[in-house]
Design an enzyme around this catalytic site. Structure first.
Site, PDB file in Angstrom:
ATOM      1  N   ASP A 256     -87.931  23.161  46.492  1.00  0.00           N
ATOM      2  CA  ASP A 256     -87.479  22.675  47.591  1.00  0.00           C
ATOM      3  C   ASP A 256     -85.924  22.941  47.578  1.00  0.00           C
ATOM      4  O   ASP A 256     -85.306  23.154  46.339  1.00  0.00           O
ATOM      5  CB  ASP A 256     -87.535  21.160  48.454  1.00  0.00           C
ATOM      6  CG  ASP A 256     -87.086  20.814  49.608  1.00  0.00           C
ATOM      7  OD1 ASP A 256     -86.836  22.096  50.270  1.00  0.00           O
ATOM      8  OD2 ASP A 256     -87.278  19.733  50.001  1.00  0.00           O
TER       9      ASP A 256
ATOM     10  N   HIS B 106     -96.214  16.290  57.010  1.00  0.00           N
ATOM     11  CA  HIS B 106     -95.093  15.812  56.002  1.00  0.00           C
ATOM     12  C   HIS B 106     -94.067  14.903  56.966  1.00  0.00           C
ATOM     13  O   HIS B 106     -94.347  15.012  58.140  1.00  0.00           O
ATOM     14  CB  HIS B 106     -94.299  17.214  55.321  1.00  0.00           C
ATOM     15  CG  HIS B 106     -93.142  16.760  54.327  1.00  0.00           C
ATOM     16  ND1 HIS B 106     -93.153  15.531  53.712  1.00  0.00           N
ATOM     17  CD2 HIS B 106     -91.913  17.119  54.413  1.00  0.00           C
ATOM     18  CE1 HIS B 106     -92.151  15.572  52.635  1.00  0.00           C
ATOM     19  NE2 HIS B 106     -91.451  16.432  53.503  1.00  0.00           N
TER      20      HIS B 106
ATOM     21  N   ARG C 192     -88.973  26.719  49.921  1.00  0.00           N
ATOM     22  CA  ARG C 192     -88.403  26.651  51.208  1.00  0.00           C
ATOM     23  C   ARG C 192     -87.605  27.869  51.475  1.00  0.00           C
ATOM     24  O   ARG C 192     -87.586  28.461  52.698  1.00  0.00           O
ATOM     25  CB  ARG C 192     -87.458  25.300  51.431  1.00  0.00           C
ATOM     26  CG  ARG C 192     -86.773  25.129  52.929  1.00  0.00           C
ATOM     27  CD  ARG C 192     -86.466  23.832  53.007  1.00  0.00           C
ATOM     28  NE  ARG C 192     -85.011  23.653  52.428  1.00  0.00           N
ATOM     29  CZ  ARG C 192     -84.259  22.609  52.335  1.00  0.00           C
ATOM     30  NH1 ARG C 192     -84.728  21.481  52.993  1.00  0.00           N
ATOM     31  NH2 ARG C 192     -83.118  22.489  51.558  1.00  0.00           N
TER      32      ARG C 192
ATOM     33  N   ASP D 103     -87.050  21.583  57.747  1.00  0.00           N
ATOM     34  CA  ASP D 103     -87.011  20.219  58.346  1.00  0.00           C
ATOM     35  C   ASP D 103     -86.998  20.124  59.730  1.00  0.00           C
ATOM     36  O   ASP D 103     -85.912  20.103  60.426  1.00  0.00           O
ATOM     37  CB  ASP D 103     -85.614  19.579  57.698  1.00  0.00           C
ATOM     38  CG  ASP D 103     -85.808  19.666  56.177  1.00  0.00           C
ATOM     39  OD1 ASP D 103     -86.777  19.617  55.716  1.00  0.00           O
ATOM     40  OD2 ASP D 103     -84.576  19.492  55.648  1.00  0.00           O
TER      41      ASP D 103
ATOM     42  N   ASP E 169     -92.667  13.660  46.439  1.00  0.00           N
ATOM     43  CA  ASP E 169     -91.475  14.174  46.830  1.00  0.00           C
ATOM     44  C   ASP E 169     -90.354  13.748  45.875  1.00  0.00           C
ATOM     45  O   ASP E 169     -90.930  13.145  44.786  1.00  0.00           O
ATOM     46  CB  ASP E 169     -90.878  13.453  48.331  1.00  0.00           C
ATOM     47  CG  ASP E 169     -89.905  14.965  48.875  1.00  0.00           C
ATOM     48  OD1 ASP E 169     -88.933  15.155  48.026  1.00  0.00           O
ATOM     49  OD2 ASP E 169     -89.882  14.968  49.936  1.00  0.00           O
TER      50      ASP E 169
ATOM     51  N   ASP F  81     -79.590  25.519  53.910  1.00  0.00           N
ATOM     52  CA  ASP F  81     -80.286  24.341  54.229  1.00  0.00           C
ATOM     53  C   ASP F  81     -79.831  23.401  55.509  1.00  0.00           C
ATOM     54  O   ASP F  81     -78.423  22.967  55.650  1.00  0.00           O
ATOM     55  CB  ASP F  81     -79.831  23.232  53.255  1.00  0.00           C
ATOM     56  CG  ASP F  81     -80.511  21.743  53.275  1.00  0.00           C
ATOM     57  OD1 ASP F  81     -81.123  21.489  54.335  1.00  0.00           O
ATOM     58  OD2 ASP F  81     -80.347  20.931  52.375  1.00  0.00           O
TER      59      ASP F  81
END
Length: 954
Positions: A552, A686, A612, A628, A439, A293
């Site tokens: 996610d 997004h 993701r 992101d 979300d 991440d």
């Protein structure tokens, strides 16, 4: 949540929201195995092939490899596979414990079909073999393998002598002190059910090793000297920051060099924010494949990101080949380029032709654990490689139509009133969309499978209002479960022992959005089934047939973990360490979620799941996005090679957040991003919680209208795009393609990654520079004509031209010789267009010919697998346009029909046009002709798309 816990979470979020902190992630020098492998210099190989150990079957070759330095033996298997593919496996001959191998079923869908392998000869120097049209040579001393196509070398293994296989061993000074009991423990396997390979009865009969040989090998392994200095750091324990990795099995990394003689360009190994053509890593870290991440990631960097596909393609004007490194552990790939003297192939000189010097790309692959399991795909053309790779890992599942339309998302839509307001404003602005997303704030305190009752008290009613206009909803469901004894999903998993374990056997706990959390062990098939059961209607609150899912944080992301993820010595099902399976955890999460949505409908409806984290094979379970990103021009630009890299590595249903997840893009950037995104395979806007609201109707009037046009253009192209997804499911072809896929011999295309093809027919050149009003477009194919999709202006191929591209224009061109089906009626959603008529756009090539496909089904169910679909071939030749059934076994009926045909590049005004229908009747059709742009328009043929028909132009 305590004050301390709140501070920890805020600290993590703030540090990550500012920019990527590279100090949170390892460099190669900070990774013990990476540093050891990378420091292994090319030179004299320590490995030789023991030719007296040669064993063969009709589909395999087996040889032992000896490490001369320590006398450890490895087992080499070369297996012929269908469709010009070779599998190469290297494992320890007699390991102390069975090393981890990814089981069949998820990454590799099923055991590959084997093909005959012929041993053409052997001598003291080596073994020569053929698989189909491919020739291979295994050289004995030093060991190496060279693969030839048309008598030219294309792939070499261990040509630089970088094979380094860290055998399992007992920690020095440790074994003798704790006796034979530990020796017995060491002999236990990693997995409950080891899977020998290849699955061939003849092979098994010939290759079984005698019990005495195994025991002798084990004693040999236990007594030999290690091939690294005993005092070298990070072999048996490794500390990064405050985290210590215990490495109970010691150093077990595997590495080998793979060279591509004759190839200057290599591509693939996503995910990285980098150019499409991979760059040399001589002065940087290697490309890293380790699911992490990474907030606000750097661009043009080899840093690891959210997903990993260890598949690389090498391409030149003559051939395309590829390799797939089938290993789910942390992996690094070094790349270098040089001019290789062909005399290095002196041992196989009979196969070498041509000049003395050829371009060459050298790569060096190394993984922390597992085995070397390499698939070599011999092409010889790009589409052959895609098909060969798809036979191994599967194809992108045909998605429901709504999922390839436009998605509206942000973190977070506040409540049911906010959802209703967004929908209402989209309708007022006449902007179509198909999906509203929620979300993490939609949940009750970040407890997934729940709703925040104060904000979303009536989720079924909310979803019902969306579905009344053909729309769907997607909610986020992450794999971390809040530690809360009143949370039934958590307590159910805990009571069943379904969580990932610490090395001492206790449940692992870490920090994520809910605070203290635990993670289901998706490596366990029982956990996957349990997770899937949570999505059925009577289990998931608020669920309806129009509710879908987003996974996610499934790398997995752990805020207080090393590199923001799991400890490597955590334990999964079967005693497997996380270090062995880290990169496939996210794949299992997405698979289990997709299985749940299929289970929910009784196996009737296709699922939609966005993930993701991903690995090779994730394409079978849904869509992927690039994570992101930032609302900056540079991130718009890098999105194109990132998605291209995903597509050529099999992850075709992919996109990037429109506008960027972080920051506040201005109106120009948003406009240009919508124009580009309307041609991504996955099209979603997004935005981060802290960004300004930026739904498209909030843009200034001029920008809003341009964005609306871009979104509407996407909707008109859905029939073409849906057809491409159908064809991709059949043979693994990418949806969004580099130019060299369709024009493999055109060297000028090999380094281009700002122009791309959507399917074979549309050339797209997004504008990615601030303030730009022109764009350099490369038109490939010296024998091609390209038509501007708005004006039908013609451009010759084989050249680059600077094209006017004011803010209201994105340069898009249809290839001459193609036919694209479109739906031109404006609807609120794709679902409402199911029965709308088609317009056929026919662009003629220099021979006045064109070909296209039209695929249709019910757009949502699995009934197409029962032949309930239409696949028509559209053929223009000799002034006739004909519709033919490309699949006579299909049986689907529809009300969809053809309302207009546009033929670009037609030379002169026709006299009359006649339609001959399937019943034999003939009618004259109305038409008009524009002599300036050479466009013929045929009005209202009014034929059903499922019928055979022919239009003749006189």
């Amino acid at each position: 949540m305590s004050f301390v816990h709140v501070c920890i979470c805020i600290s993590v979020l703030v540090s990550q929201s500012l920019s990527v902190n590279k100090d949170n992630f390892k460099s190669c020098d900070q990774s013990g195995f990476c540093k050891r492998q990378r420091n292994y210099e090319p030179g004299e190989s320590t490995y030789i092939a023991l030719l007296n150990s040669l064993k063969t079957t009709s589909t395999s070759i087996e040889l032992q490899l000896l490490n001369k330095k320590n006398s450890v033996k490895l087992l080499l298997q070369v297996i012929g596979l269908q469709d010009n593919t070779i599998r190469v496996k290297i494992n320890e001959l007699s390991p102390l414990k069975l090393r981890y191998e990814i089981p069949y079923g998820e990454v590799i869908t099923k055991q590959p079909v084997q093909q005959e392998i012929k041993v053409d000869g052997s001598s003291q120097k080596g073994v020569t073999f053929t698989v189909g049209d491919t020739t291979g040579v295994i050289s004995a001393e030093p060991f190496r393998m060279d693969i030839f196509s048309s008598n030219e070398p294309v792939i070499s293994l261990n040509a630089r002598n970088l094979l380094k296989f860290e055998h399992m061993r007992v920690k020095p000074g440790w074994f003798s002190s704790i006796g034979s009991g530990l020796k017995s423990w060491f002999s236990q396997p990693f997995r409950e059910t080891p899977q020998p390979d290849p699955p061939n009865d003849d092979h098994e009969a010939e290759s079984d090793h005698k019990e005495g040989e195994n025991e002798e090998g084990k004693e040999e392994n236990e007594e030999n000297k290690e091939d690294e200095p005993k005092d070298e750091p990070n072999m048996w324990e490794e500390t990064y920051k405050t985290f210590t990795d215990s490495k109970p099995n010691g150093p077990t990394s595997v590495g080998m060099d793979i060279s591509f003689p004759g190839f200057q360009f290599v591509y693939g190994i996503p995910q990285h924010a980098d150019s499409l053509a991979l760059k040399t890593t001589k002065n940087s870290d290697p490309y890293r494949l380790f699911n992490l991440d990474v907030f606000e990631y750097d661009i043009y960097s080899p840093m690891a990101l959210y997903g990993s596909v260890p598949m690389m393609i090498a391409h030149n004007e003559k051939k395309t080949v590829a390799v797939f490194w089938h290993n789910a552990a942390e992996t690094w790939v070094d790349i270098s380029s040089n001019v290789a003297d062909k005399t290095i192939f002196s041992k196989v000189a009979d196969f070498v032709q041509g000049n003395n010097e050829i371009p060459q790309t050298d790569t060096h692959w190394f993984s922390e654990s597992g085995i070397i399991d390499l698939f070599i795909m011999m092409g010889p053309r790009p589409k052959d490689v895609f098909r060969q790779y798809a036979l191994i890992t599967g194809t992108t599942a045909l998605p429901p139509l709504f999922s390839i339309a436009y998605h509206q998302c942000r973190w977070n839509y506040n409540d049911e009133a906010d959802v209703a307001a967004v929908e209402e404003n989209m309708d007022k602005a006449d902007i179509p969309f198909d999906v509203m997303w929620l979300d993490i704030e939609h949940t009750d305190g970040k407890r997934y499978f729940t709703w925040a009752n104060d904000k979303f008290p009536n989720p079924k009613d909310m979803i019902g209002k969306l579905s009344s206009k053909g729309r769907k909803m997607v909610i986020i469901v992450d794999p971390h479960l809040k530690k809360d004894d009143s949370y039934d999903v958590y307590t159910d998993a805990k009571s069943k022992g379904y969580f990932v374990k610490n090395k001492d056997g206790s449940d692992y706990e870490g920090w994520c959005w809910p605070g203290t959390s635990a993670w289901p062990d998706f490596i366990n098939p029982d956990v996957q089934q349990w997770w899937a059961s949570k999505f059925v209607y009577d289990t998931q609150p608020g669920s309806t047939p129009d509710l879908f899912v987003w996974n996610d944080m499934n790398e997995p992301s752990v805020f207080n973990g090393p590199e923001v993820t799991f400890l490597k010595d955590l334990i999964h099902h079967g005693g497997v360490e996380n270090r062995d399976v880290h990169n496939i955890y996210g794949l299992y999460v997405q698979k289990a979620t997709a299985d749940g949505l299929v289970l929910r409908s009784g196996g009737r409806d296709r699922p939609f799941v966005l993930t993701r984290a991903f690995f090779a094979g994730s394409q079978k379970y849904g869509a992927v996005w690039t994570g992101d990103n930032m609302g900056e021009w540079s991130h718009l630009k890098i999105s194109i090679p990132m998605i291209l890299s995903l597509n050529i590595a099999g992850i075709t249903f992919s996109g990037a957040d429109i506008g960027g997840f972080f920051k506040n893009p201005d109106a120009e950037l948003q406009t240009r991003w919508y124009q580009a995104g309307s041609f991504y395979p996955f099209f979603r806007a997004h935005a981060h919680l802290d960004t300004k609201r930026r739904e498209p109707y909030l843009l200034p009037e001029e920008n809003m209208k341009i964005v609306r046009d871009a979104i509407r253009a996407r909707y008109s192209l859905l029939p073409y795009l849906y057809t491409q997804f159908y064809l991709a499911e059949k043979d693994g072809r990418p949806i969004m393609q580099p130019l060299w896929v369709e024009f493999p011999e055109e060297t000028a295309t090999f380094g281009i990654d700002d122009n791309f093809l959507l399917g074979p027919a549309l050339l797209v050149r997004p504008v990615t520079e601030q303030g730009a009003t022109t764009a350099n477009v490369y038109f490939p194919g010296s024998d091609q004509i390209w038509y501007d999709v708005q004006t039908y202006a013609q451009f010759s191929g084989g050249q680059e031209k600077n094209i006017d591209a004011p803010l209201n224009k994105i340069p898009v061109y249809q290839r001459g010789g193609t036919i694209i089906p479109r739906k031109m009626r404006i609807r609120r959603s794709a679902t409402l267009s199911y029965q709308d008529p088609f317009t056929l756009i026919v662009c003629l090539d220099k021979q006045a010919k064109a070909l296209g496909h039209l695929y249709a089904d019910d757009y949502r169910s699995f009934q197409y697998k029962n032949r309930e679909y239409i696949h028509r071939g559209l053929i223009f030749e000799n002034n006739q346009l004909e519709s033919k059934n490309f699949d006579r076994n299909s049986k689907y009926t529809t009300k969809e029909w053809i309302e207009k045909i546009v033929i670009a590049g037609f030379k002169k005004t026709p006299n009359k046009i006649f339609l001959k229908k399937s019943d034999g009747s003939t009618i004259e059709l109305g038409h008009s002709f524009n002599s300036e742009n050479k466009v013929l328009t045929i009005r209202k043929p009014d034929v059903n798309i499922s019928e055979d028909w022919r239009i003749t132009i006189n």
